[in-house]
Design a protein around this motif. Structure first.
Motif, short mmCIF file in Angstrom:
data_model
loop_
_atom_site.label_atom_id
_atom_site.label_comp_id
_atom_site.label_asym_id
_atom_site.label_seq_id
_atom_site.Cartn_x
_atom_site.Cartn_y
_atom_site.Cartn_z
N HIS A 144 0.43 -0.89 -0.22
CA HIS A 144 -0.21 -0.38 -0.01
C HIS A 144 1.10 1.41 -0.03
CE1 HIS A 144 -4.25 -1.85 0.56
NE2 HIS A 144 -3.47 -3.11 0.50
N ASP A 148 0.52 4.25 -2.83
CA ASP A 148 0.97 5.20 -2.33
C ASP A 148 1.48 6.22 -2.72
OD1 ASP A 148 -1.34 5.07 -0.12
OD2 ASP A 148 -0.27 4.99 1.08
N LYS A 152 1.01 9.23 -5.61
CA LYS A 152 1.35 10.65 -5.63
C LYS A 152 2.28 11.15 -6.84
CE LYS A 152 3.69 13.32 -1.99
NZ LYS A 152 5.19 12.68 -1.14
N SER A 343 -4.92 1.24 -7.99
CA SER A 343 -4.60 2.20 -8.90
C SER A 343 -4.29 1.57 -10.43
CB SER A 343 -2.80 1.63 -8.20
OG SER A 343 -1.89 2.13 -7.57
#
Length: 384
Positions: A144, A148, A152, A343
Motif C-alpha cells: 500500500h 501511495d 502521488k 491503482s
C-alpha cells in the motif's frame, strides 16, 4: 547453467533472513546500494516502526507509461520445518537451487537486478520501474505504501508484472481474500450448572457451522469460473481455541475464518450474512442468560481479486515474449489485485518457480526456470 551474476545476486538475497516478523532493511539497503552503482536513485517507504521498507526505483525517463516489475522481499517462517540444509544459504544440487525464498520469490527479484546493467545500457524511451515490498506474506500489507507513492508521483505505468512463482506462465486472475478473527465471549460457571452459563465454544461452533453452510451453498450455486482449480468462492475456518478445563463452562472461544472470492462475488455480502447470523440469532440467544456476553469480529487481511482480460494487447505481448499462448488463474492471492483494482494499473502475475515448492521445507527452484525467466526478461527489455 546459471549466469554467475544472477547466481551471486541470488546467494546474497537468500542470505538475508527476511521472515515477515523480522526486518527487511539489510536486503533493501543492499538493493539500494546495488542500484547506486548504476546511478539509479531508490526511494524507500518505511513502515511505522522504521524496521521495514519498500523500495521504488525508476530506470529510464521520469515519465508516464512504461512497466513495473514488482516483487515482495519477505518470506514465510522456517520454524518447525525439517530442512536438509541451511534455509538461508543458497545450495545448488541436481539442477536446482535450494533455500527459503528461491521460488517465493527472491529469484525473480535477483534476476531483475541482474538485468539492470542491460536496462541502463539500452537508454530506454519509456521507464522500467522496480517495486519491491515488505509484508506480502501476512496479507499484502506493505505494498500500500508503494501504491501511495506511485499515485502521488502521477507516473501512470501502463503495465505491471508481479513475479510470483507461476512456472513462467501468464496468470490473469486470482481470488481475493478477506480474513477475520472472531471472539465469542460467554459466561463461565461450573459444568454441573451448565444451563446457568453461556458456553462460548458451543456458540462458536454454531457460527462455524453457519460459515460452512455458506461455503456449501457457494459450491452448489456459484457463481463459477472454470478457469480456476476450485471454480467458486470458498469459506474456511482454520484456527480455533477455547476453554480452560472440562468442568468449567468456557467463557471465551476465538477462531479465524477466511473468504476467498471470485471477482464476480462480493465477499462483504458474505461477511455481513455471518455477522447478521451472529447478532440476530446467536447473540440474542446468549443475552437470554447474560447481557455481558457477545461476539465480535476483527478484520485481519483484505486484498482484492484480480481479473484481467486475455484479449488486451499487453497480455498478448507478454505471451508472445514467452512464446506461450496459454494463460491461467490461481487460487492463491498476490499484490497484483491491488495494482489493478486500487491503482488501475493493468497487471499480470508471471515469475519463475512453482507455487508447489513455496512455503515448504527444502524450498527450491529449478535452474531451467531461472533460465526461462532470464530469457523472458531479456526479450522484455529488448522489446521495450
Amino acid at each position: 547453467m546459471i549466469e554467475k551474476k544472477s547466481l551471486d545476486l541470488l546467494k546474497t538475497l537468500i542470505g538475508f533472513d527476511t521472515t515477515s516478523f523480522k526486518s527487511n532493511l539489510n536486503l533493501i539497503k543492499f538493493i539500494e546500494n546495488y542500484l547506486n552503482q548504476y546511478k539509479i536513485k531508490s526511494e524507500l517507504i518505511y513502515d511505522e516502526t522504521k524496521n521495514k521498507a519498500n523500495l521504488f526505483a525508476t530506470i529510464g525517463p521520469n515519465s508516464s507509461g512504461g512497466i513495473v516489475l514488482s516483487g515482495h522481499t519477505d518470506v514465510v517462517p522456517v520454524a518447525n520445518q525439517k530442512w536438509d540444509t541451511d534455509p538461508f544459504q543458497l545450495i545448488e544440487k541436481d539442477q536446482k537451487l535450494y533455500g527459503r525464498g528461491t521460488s517465493d520469490m527472491k529469484s525473480f527479484i535477483g534476476l531483475v537486478l541482474s538485468r539492470v546493467p542491460k536496462i541502463v545500457e539500452k537508454k530506454l524511451s519509456k521507464p522500467i520501474h522496480l517495486a519491491f515490498s515488505y509484508d506480502e506474506e501476512i496479507g499484502c500489507v506493505g505494498v500500500h505504501g508503494l501504491l501511495d507513492l506511485i499515485e502521488k508521483k502521477s507516473i501512470k505505468p501502463e503495465f505491471c508484472i508481479v513475479g510470483e512463482p507461476t512456472s513462467m506462465e501468464v496468470v490473469i486472475g486470482h481470488k481475493g481474500k478477506h480474513a477475520y478473527s472472531v471472539k465469542v465471549e460467554g459466561l463461565a460457571c461450573h459444568s454441573g450448572q451448565a444451563p446457568f452459563g453461556v458456553n462460548a465454544i458451543n456458540y462458536a461452533s454454531k457460527l462455524i457451522a453457519y460459515i460452512d453452510q455458506l461455503n456449501k451453498e457457494k459450491s452448489i450455486n456459484g457463481p463459477f469460473d472454470n478457469d480456476y482449480e476450485v471454480p467458486h468462492t470458498t469459506l474456511h475456518t482454520g484456527l480455533i481455541k477455547g476453554g480452560a478445563i472440562l468442568n468449567i463452562v468456557p467463557d471465551l472461544c476465538e477462531f479465524e475464518f477466511e473468504v476467498r472470492n471470485l471477482i464476480k462475488d462480493d465477499p462483504l455480502q458474505l461477511v455481513k450474512k455471518i455477522e447478521d447470523y451472529a447478532s440476530q440469532k446467536l447473540i440474542k440467544d446468549m443475552h437470554k442468560v447474560s447481557s455481558k456476553t457477545g461476539i465480535s469480529f476483527n478484520e485481519k487481511v483484505n486484498y482484492p481479486a484480480l481479473d484481467m482480460s486475455e484479449d488486451i494487447d499487453l497480455v498478448k505481448k507478454i505471451k508472445e515474449l514467452l512464446g506461450n499462448n496459454k494463460h491461467k488463474k490461481v487460487v492463491y492471492g498476490t499484490e497484483a489485485g491491488l495494482f489493478k483494482n486500487r491503482s488501475n494499473i493493468p497487471t499480470i502475475v508471471c515469475g519463475p518457480g512453482s507455487i508447489d515448492q513455496a512455503h515448504k521445507p527444502n524450498e527450491f527452484i529449478s535452474i531451467e526456470q531461472i533460465n526461462r525467466c532470464s530469457k523472458f526478461l531479456d526479450n522484455l527489455i529488448d522489446s521495450h
